[in-house]
Design an enzyme around this catalytic site. Structure first.
Site, PDB file in Angstrom:
ATOM      1  N   HIS A 167     110.919  10.949 -15.986  1.00 63.24           N
ATOM      2  CA  HIS A 167     111.692  10.441 -17.121  1.00 63.24           C
ATOM      3  C   HIS A 167     113.199  10.586 -16.871  1.00 63.24           C
ATOM      4  CE1 HIS A 167     108.333   9.442 -19.750  1.00 63.24           C
ATOM      5  NE2 HIS A 167     107.733  10.506 -19.271  1.00 63.24           N
ATOM      6  N   THR A 168     113.584  10.591 -15.622  1.00 61.94           N
ATOM      7  CA  THR A 168     115.001  10.626 -15.261  1.00 61.94           C
ATOM      8  C   THR A 168     115.492   9.235 -14.844  1.00 61.94           C
ATOM      9  OG1 THR A 168     114.220  11.329 -13.097  1.00 61.94           O
ATOM     10  CG2 THR A 168     115.155  13.031 -14.502  1.00 61.94           C
ATOM     11  N   ALA A 199      96.164   4.645 -12.510  1.00 58.24           N
ATOM     12  CA  ALA A 199      96.075   6.107 -12.456  1.00 58.24           C
ATOM     13  C   ALA A 199      97.451   6.746 -12.321  1.00 58.24           C
ATOM     14  CB  ALA A 199      95.180   6.537 -11.300  1.00 58.24           C
ATOM     15  N   LEU A 243      99.553   5.833  -9.909  1.00 61.57           N
ATOM     16  CA  LEU A 243      99.909   5.826  -8.489  1.00 61.57           C
ATOM     17  C   LEU A 243     100.564   4.498  -8.109  1.00 61.57           C
ATOM     18  CD1 LEU A 243      96.717   7.659  -7.223  1.00 61.57           C
ATOM     19  CD2 LEU A 243      99.008   8.618  -7.496  1.00 61.57           C
ATOM     20  N   SER A 296      99.765   1.112  -8.545  1.00 61.57           N
ATOM     21  CA  SER A 296      99.111  -0.069  -7.969  1.00 61.57           C
ATOM     22  C   SER A 296      99.902  -1.314  -8.354  1.00 61.57           C
ATOM     23  CB  SER A 296      97.675  -0.184  -8.469  1.00 61.57           C
ATOM     24  OG  SER A 296      97.637  -0.478  -9.852  1.00 61.57           O
ATOM     25  N   SER A 297     100.648  -1.235  -9.462  1.00 62.67           N
ATOM     26  CA  SER A 297     101.423  -2.414  -9.894  1.00 62.67           C
ATOM     27  C   SER A 297     102.539  -2.720  -8.897  1.00 62.67           C
ATOM     28  CB  SER A 297     101.966  -2.227 -11.312  1.00 62.67           C
ATOM     29  OG  SER A 297     102.723  -1.053 -11.417  1.00 62.67           O
ATOM     30  N   ASP A 325     109.309   2.769  -8.452  1.00 60.91           N
ATOM     31  CA  ASP A 325     108.031   2.453  -7.808  1.00 60.91           C
ATOM     32  C   ASP A 325     108.199   1.384  -6.731  1.00 60.91           C
ATOM     33  OD1 ASP A 325     107.241   4.111  -9.800  1.00 60.91           O
ATOM     34  OD2 ASP A 325     106.088   2.620 -10.921  1.00 60.91           O
TER      35      ASP A 325
END
Ligand code: ADP
Ligand code: MG
Length: 380
Positions: A32-33, A118, A120, A122-123, A167
């Protein structure tokens, strides 16, 4: 997986594909940074989304995903978000086109070993592998940062998920044997060697996902903004919590809600922990790194309030073992996974024990993963 994609693609489309892949990621610390323009410290993992692709002479994308065992066609002359998994692929094509990189029609076969939903990412894996496939197929030379930004834009504007850039950034820039420290404001990054022969990273999936996620996420973003506005009255140069220190926050304590104070306290202290974690890793000081992970979880649980019963049970169970350096929730919270730093020679013992302890308390069988820090997206 490469051979499988090649063969299945040939069966489905009767031609040979080019094959691209992009990894998922796990965030070691810095939660959340990102939307507060601060620091994050993820690594790309050795789980990937693979895309086989060949060119079509028209404007149609035929997209098949093995995970959903489903095909869908999208006409790039008239694309529209469908609230469907194919939005992640079509969205990348649409944003590429809008940014001046034409995309032709294509036949596409997707398979993945990144667990879906999950935490991790995947998007990001499906977006980044799509971006590489489209740019490769259409001979566009685009730098890595632009690829990451285009994928983030696709998720923000086409899928409708207001995610930060972490991500996609790490799925593009990840490097084998390294974690990646990212400054979410400047987008400067540093690769930091992660010696897993000394300490293992184990991910434990609680197998729960509480629905609160997205509404609470938006609330937290507002609370951070409120905090910034209060600090700004005394320190006009503070435009995001990234610019604040605890002293600034203390000075406005009486002017803000107690909840806003705690939210800001989490973000400011999490940035400090994340910055410190670089030097901990660089000196192989896993005791310190573990303490920082523990501090992160406690802060997310008590001040940011994004943990849940199952995550706390998983973390407490891990910490009760003396060969665990530290444990915390990873990802947005309200379920999903924990990340655990475990003495290398005890990884097996840890995995066995945590399964038993978690099941005893929750009745749920957790899923465990042990990942290696891996390279970012590439053509195979
Ligand atoms: P996470 O990124 O944590 O895995 P998200 O909810 O952000 O979770 O993204 C998961 C969604 O991304 C899936 O529900 C699906 O719509 C899409 N997706 C990811 N991987 C694939 C895949 N291999 N095939 C089709 N859709 C996928
Ligand atoms: Mg995601």
């Amino acid at each position: 997986m490469k051979d499988k994609i090649f063969n299945e693609f040939r069966k489905m489309y009767s031609e040979n594909p080019r094959i691209f892949r992009a990894p998922g990621r796990v965030n070691l610390i810095g939660e959340h940074t990102d939307y507060n323009e601060g620091f994050v410290f993820p690594m790309a993992i050795d789980r990937y989304t693979y895309i086989g692709i060949s060119k079509r002479e028209d404007s149609i994308l035929n997209i098949y995903s093995a995970g959903f065992d489903e095909s869908i066609s999208v006409d790039l002359l008239n694309p529209e978000p469908k609230k469907h998994w194919s939005d992640y692929v079509a969205g990348v094509a649409v944003v590429l086109q809008n940014e001046g990189y034409p995309v032709s029609g294509a036949n596409i076969y997707i398979d993945s070993n990144v667990p879906l939903g999950a935490g991790l990412s995947s998007s990001a894996a499906i977006e980044v592998s799509s971006a590489l496939a489209f740019t490769g197929l259409n001979n566009h030379e685009i730098d890595k940062l632009t690829i990451a930004k285009i994928c983030q834009k696709a998720e923000n504007s086409y899928v409708g998920m207001n995610c930060g850039i972490m991500d996609q950034f790490v799925s593009v820039h990840g490097k084998k044997d390294n974690a990646l420290f990212l400054d979410c404001r400047s987008l400067n990054y540093e690769l930091v060697p992660l010696d897993i022969s000394k300490a293992g990273i184990v991910i434990c999936n609680t197998m729960v996902k509480h629905e609160l996620g997205s509404s609470e996420y938006n609330k937290r973003r507002k609370e951070c903004e409120t905090g910034v506005n209060a600090i700004k009255t005394k320190y006009p140069n503070v435009t995001a919590l990234r610019d604040a220190v605890m002293g600034y926050l203390e000075e406005v304590k009486n002017e803000i809600d107690e909840v806003v104070f705690r939210r800001c306290k989490h973000v400011i202290s999490e940035d400090e922990r994340t910055a410190l974690s670089i030097s901990a890793l660089k000196t192989n000081n896993f005791d310190l790194f573990g303490k920082l992970l523990n501090g992160s979880h406690d802060s997310l649980r008590d001040d940011y309030e994004v943990s849940c019963k199952e995550l706390d049970i998983m973390v407490d169970a891990a910490r009760s073992m003396d060969f665990v350096y530290g444990a915390r929730v990873t990802g947005g919270g309200f379920g999903g996974c924990t990340v655990n730093l475990v003495q290398h020679d005890s990884v097996e013992k840890f995995s066995k024990e945590i399964k038993i302890k978690y099941k005893e308390k929750t009745g749920i069988e957790p899923e465990l993963f042990s990942f290696l820090p891996s390279n970012g997206a590439e053509e195979l």
